[in-house]
Design a protein around this motif. Structure first.
Motif, mmCIF file in Angstrom:
data_model
loop_
_atom_site.group_PDB
_atom_site.id
_atom_site.type_symbol
_atom_site.label_atom_id
_atom_site.label_comp_id
_atom_site.label_asym_id
_atom_site.label_seq_id
_atom_site.Cartn_x
_atom_site.Cartn_y
_atom_site.Cartn_z
ATOM 1 N N GLY A 1 -4.134 8.676 -5.984
ATOM 2 C CA GLY A 1 -3.466 7.824 -5.019
ATOM 3 C C GLY A 1 -3.999 8.024 -3.619
ATOM 4 N N TRP A 2 -3.622 7.103 -2.755
ATOM 5 C CA TRP A 2 -3.947 7.183 -1.331
ATOM 6 C C TRP A 2 -2.650 7.095 -0.529
ATOM 7 C CZ3 TRP A 2 -8.679 8.227 0.679
ATOM 8 C CH2 TRP A 2 -9.794 8.063 -0.152
ATOM 9 N N PHE A 3 -2.567 7.926 0.496
ATOM 10 C CA PHE A 3 -1.457 7.926 1.444
ATOM 11 C C PHE A 3 -2.052 7.847 2.840
ATOM 12 C CE2 PHE A 3 2.234 9.204 -1.199
ATOM 13 C CZ PHE A 3 1.571 9.486 -2.376
ATOM 14 N N ARG A 4 -1.218 7.551 3.801
ATOM 15 C CA ARG A 4 -1.684 7.555 5.187
ATOM 16 C C ARG A 4 -0.570 8.044 6.100
ATOM 17 N NH1 ARG A 4 -2.254 0.995 6.235
ATOM 18 N NH2 ARG A 4 -0.010 0.512 6.353
ATOM 19 N N GLN A 5 -1.007 8.563 7.235
ATOM 20 C CA GLN A 5 -0.055 9.059 8.218
ATOM 21 C C GLN A 5 -0.568 8.785 9.618
ATOM 22 O OE1 GLN A 5 1.018 13.226 7.875
ATOM 23 N NE2 GLN A 5 2.968 12.849 8.889
ATOM 24 N N SER A 6 0.274 8.134 10.408
ATOM 25 C CA SER A 6 -0.041 7.875 11.806
ATOM 26 C C SER A 6 0.688 8.897 12.663
ATOM 27 C CB SER A 6 0.411 6.463 12.190
ATOM 28 O OG SER A 6 -0.171 5.505 11.344
ATOM 29 N N PRO A 7 0.191 9.157 13.871
ATOM 30 C CA PRO A 7 0.844 10.129 14.757
ATOM 31 C C PRO A 7 2.310 9.770 14.976
ATOM 32 C CG PRO A 7 -1.305 9.564 15.607
ATOM 33 C CD PRO A 7 -1.056 8.628 14.459
ATOM 34 N N GLY A 8 3.170 10.758 14.788
ATOM 35 C CA GLY A 8 4.588 10.553 15.019
ATOM 36 C C GLY A 8 5.320 9.837 13.904
ATOM 37 N N LYS A 9 4.613 9.516 12.834
ATOM 38 C CA LYS A 9 5.242 8.804 11.719
ATOM 39 C C LYS A 9 5.169 9.643 10.453
ATOM 40 C CE LYS A 9 4.399 4.123 13.427
ATOM 41 N NZ LYS A 9 3.863 2.772 13.075
ATOM 42 N N GLU A 10 6.037 9.305 9.508
ATOM 43 C CA GLU A 10 6.017 9.993 8.226
ATOM 44 C C GLU A 10 4.838 9.508 7.383
ATOM 45 O OE1 GLU A 10 10.806 10.857 7.640
ATOM 46 O OE2 GLU A 10 9.735 9.534 6.266
ATOM 47 N N ARG A 11 4.427 10.378 6.474
ATOM 48 C CA ARG A 11 3.388 9.999 5.540
ATOM 49 C C ARG A 11 3.862 8.830 4.688
ATOM 50 N NH1 ARG A 11 1.988 14.889 2.228
ATOM 51 N NH2 ARG A 11 3.868 14.281 1.100
ATOM 52 N N GLN A 12 2.957 7.908 4.425
ATOM 53 C CA GLN A 12 3.302 6.641 3.775
ATOM 54 C C GLN A 12 2.415 6.437 2.543
ATOM 55 O OE1 GLN A 12 1.923 3.108 5.934
ATOM 56 N NE2 GLN A 12 3.906 2.160 5.580
ATOM 57 N N PHE A 13 3.041 6.054 1.448
ATOM 58 C CA PHE A 13 2.291 5.704 0.246
ATOM 59 C C PHE A 13 1.497 4.430 0.502
ATOM 60 C CE2 PHE A 13 1.416 5.075 -4.191
ATOM 61 C CZ PHE A 13 1.536 3.708 -4.406
ATOM 62 N N VAL A 14 0.248 4.409 0.021
ATOM 63 C CA VAL A 14 -0.606 3.235 0.183
ATOM 64 C C VAL A 14 -0.907 2.593 -1.172
ATOM 65 C CG1 VAL A 14 -2.848 2.389 0.947
ATOM 66 C CG2 VAL A 14 -1.638 4.137 2.289
ATOM 67 N N ALA A 15 -1.438 3.388 -2.092
ATOM 68 C CA ALA A 15 -1.841 2.826 -3.382
ATOM 69 C C ALA A 15 -1.993 3.940 -4.401
ATOM 70 C CB ALA A 15 -3.147 2.063 -3.251
ATOM 71 N N ALA A 16 -1.906 3.568 -5.679
ATOM 72 C CA ALA A 16 -2.100 4.531 -6.756
ATOM 73 C C ALA A 16 -2.771 3.836 -7.927
ATOM 74 C CB ALA A 16 -0.776 5.146 -7.185
ATOM 75 N N ILE A 17 -3.410 4.654 -8.770
ATOM 76 C CA ILE A 17 -4.109 4.106 -9.929
ATOM 77 C C ILE A 17 -3.903 5.045 -11.111
ATOM 78 C CG2 ILE A 17 -6.294 5.219 -9.286
ATOM 79 C CD1 ILE A 17 -7.697 2.627 -10.322
ATOM 80 N N SER A 18 -3.744 4.466 -12.277
ATOM 81 C CA SER A 18 -3.506 5.250 -13.476
ATOM 82 C C SER A 18 -4.789 5.954 -13.931
ATOM 83 C CB SER A 18 -3.000 4.328 -14.598
ATOM 84 O OG SER A 18 -3.954 3.309 -14.865
ATOM 85 N N ARG A 19 -4.647 6.812 -14.928
ATOM 86 C CA ARG A 19 -5.766 7.651 -15.370
ATOM 87 C C ARG A 19 -6.981 6.826 -15.783
ATOM 88 N NH1 ARG A 19 -1.099 9.717 -17.167
ATOM 89 N NH2 ARG A 19 -0.576 11.869 -16.627
ATOM 90 N N GLY A 20 -6.744 5.796 -16.535
ATOM 91 C CA GLY A 20 -7.847 4.983 -17.022
ATOM 92 C C GLY A 20 -8.228 3.852 -16.087
ATOM 93 N N GLY A 21 -7.423 3.648 -15.063
ATOM 94 C CA GLY A 21 -7.715 2.601 -14.084
ATOM 95 C C GLY A 21 -7.132 1.244 -14.411
ATOM 96 N N SER A 22 -6.377 1.142 -15.492
ATOM 97 C CA SER A 22 -5.883 -0.167 -15.897
ATOM 98 C C SER A 22 -4.662 -0.610 -15.107
ATOM 99 C CB SER A 22 -5.532 -0.155 -17.387
ATOM 100 O OG SER A 22 -4.534 0.824 -17.653
#
Length: 122
Positions: A35-56
């Motif tokens: 998965g990918w997450f992101r965090q901006s200054p002063g903000k909580e970490r935010q979920f961006v995207a995720a992918i399963s093991r096989g990519g489907s």
């Protein structure tokens, strides 16, 4: 111990594109959801995207749906985040994450990369 190394961040103008990469040290990379997450200054970490093991199966935050694409190459032990139509509000440190369980908003993956900075200018 899984080591994750992100790359591909940088400065881009609004409307532009970037592709982030995350290389994993783990030979059994295909055993992990990513998965990918992101965090901006002063903000909580935010979920961006995720992918399963096989990519489907892929999952996206509403804020990036239709603009970002997560993919993976298990032969290269690498996960990618293609970011198009970037907006200034996408500016953040982006983190790659891995877990044997599904990565989703509200969950805390076990393994994390060090992050790569993305700055989107007007």
């Amino acid at each position: 111990q899984v080591q994750l190394v992100e790359s591909g961040g940088g400065l881009v103008q609004a409307g532009g594109s970037l592709r982030l990469s995350c290389a994993a040290s783990e030979r059994t990379f295909s055993s992990f959801t990513m998965g990918w997450f992101r965090q901006s200054p002063g903000k909580e970490r935010q979920f961006v995207a995720a992918i399963s093991r096989g990519g489907s199966s892929t999952y996206y935050a509403d804020s990036v749906q239709g603009r970002f694409t997560i993919s993976r190459d298990n032969a290269k032990s690498t996960v990618y985040l293609q970011m198009n139509s970037l907006k200034p509000e996408d500016t953040a440190d982006y983190y790659c994450a891995a877990d044997v369980f599904m990565i989703a908003p509200g969950r805390n993956p076990r393994y994390w990369g060090q992050g790569t900075q993305v700055t989107v200018s007007l």
